[in-house]
Design an enzyme around this catalytic site. Sequence first.
Site, PDB file in Angstrom:
ATOM      1  CG  HIS A 232      -1.728  -1.131   1.493  1.00 14.38           C
ATOM      2  ND1 HIS A 232      -2.904  -1.319   0.812  1.00 14.38           N
ATOM      3  CD2 HIS A 232      -1.608  -2.187   2.345  1.00 14.38           C
ATOM      4  CE1 HIS A 232      -3.471  -2.432   1.230  1.00 14.38           C
ATOM      5  NE2 HIS A 232      -2.713  -2.977   2.150  1.00 14.38           N
TER       6      HIS A 232
HETATM    7  C1  BDR Z   1      -2.700   0.920   5.496  1.00 14.68           C
HETATM    8  O1  BDR Z   1      -2.941   0.347   6.782  1.00 14.68           O
HETATM    9  C2  BDR Z   1      -1.725   0.018   7.390  1.00 14.68           C
HETATM   10  O2  BDR Z   1      -1.814  -1.167   8.132  1.00 14.68           O
HETATM   11  C3  BDR Z   1      -0.712  -0.058   6.282  1.00 14.68           C
HETATM   12  O3  BDR Z   1       0.577   0.256   6.764  1.00 14.68           O
HETATM   13  C4  BDR Z   1      -1.200   0.960   5.301  1.00 14.68           C
HETATM   14  O4  BDR Z   1      -0.707   2.251   5.597  1.00 14.68           O
HETATM   15  C5  BDR Z   1      -3.461   0.121   4.473  1.00 14.68           C
HETATM   16  O5  BDR Z   1      -4.822   0.156   4.749  1.00 14.68           O
END
Ligand code: BDR
Length: 307
Positions: A232
Amino acid sequence: MEKLILDTDIGVDDAVAVRYAMLTHDMLGYTCSYGNVAVETAVKNCKLAMDVYKKDIPVYRGASRPLSRPPMPLSTHIHGKDGLGEYYENHFDSDASNAVSFIIEQAKKYPGEVTLATIGPLTNLALALNLCPQLPKLLKKVVSMGGAFGTDGHSGNMTQFAEFNILNDPEAADLVFASDLPLVVVPLDVTHKVLITDSEIAATKDEFLVNVTKFYLDFTRKYEHFAGMAVHDALTVSYLLHPEKYQTIETPLAVSCSGITDGQTLRPTTDYAVPFDKFKDRPKHTLCLGVDIDFVKQSMLDCLTKG
Ligand code: BDR
Ligand code: CA
């Protein structure tokens, strides 16, 4: 190289972004937040990453909780108790100067030159906006990983409606969305499509990333029957390097801050002339809804491999 501050609640996918950012940008600093881990742990993790990669980039400590609601549970089941897959003994301390002041200082020092990428809850940025209302005119760009708009069914990873970073502090996210910041939002609609496998991570020969991703990959292997992960947060850095590889729209944005849709990110989807326009007076921001998956993935892996 472009000047960048990366605001992170450093867990495993954040670690990929932290590395990608230092390889491709003039890093002014890493500002830490609570989220995947407590803010103290985030500071320690960033210091560890700087040590491993022999980088002298300063680390700052920001918010320890949301603006106006109790914090959510940490994501230890995916990122490990320490946020980095419980691989390293981390002997660093959590002392660090104020992250929110740092963002404001740097924006004032280099007006129009500093980009801020946020890959955790938006609390630090909301606090910076509250303290410095002229921030939208000072920052070059803000790129935020967060939210979900339902493209191809990507509508939430914490509830059916809400994504983690936004759900952690919906009030902060709504304040950011309502502001005039030059904002680009990178939601699950694109980040859930760029998956890297365990063998692709191994092929980078980046020892730190190989080590910290093991725990996460064990989780996905066991519970999702797929030995890989969505990177992500790294897509914020990718967007900055290759914006033309993302399909975007310009749209006003808002966040639901209560009820069943708490944390849901919203945009107008009808042209119907409604009598009560909920997006009236909201500025337009850039929203990523599509991505050249192969290009984005390969260019990131190539960069991590070259180091
Ligand atoms: C986001 O949630 C976190 O757990 C990850 O690091 C990312 O920033 C994805 O939904
Ligand atoms: Ca994150």
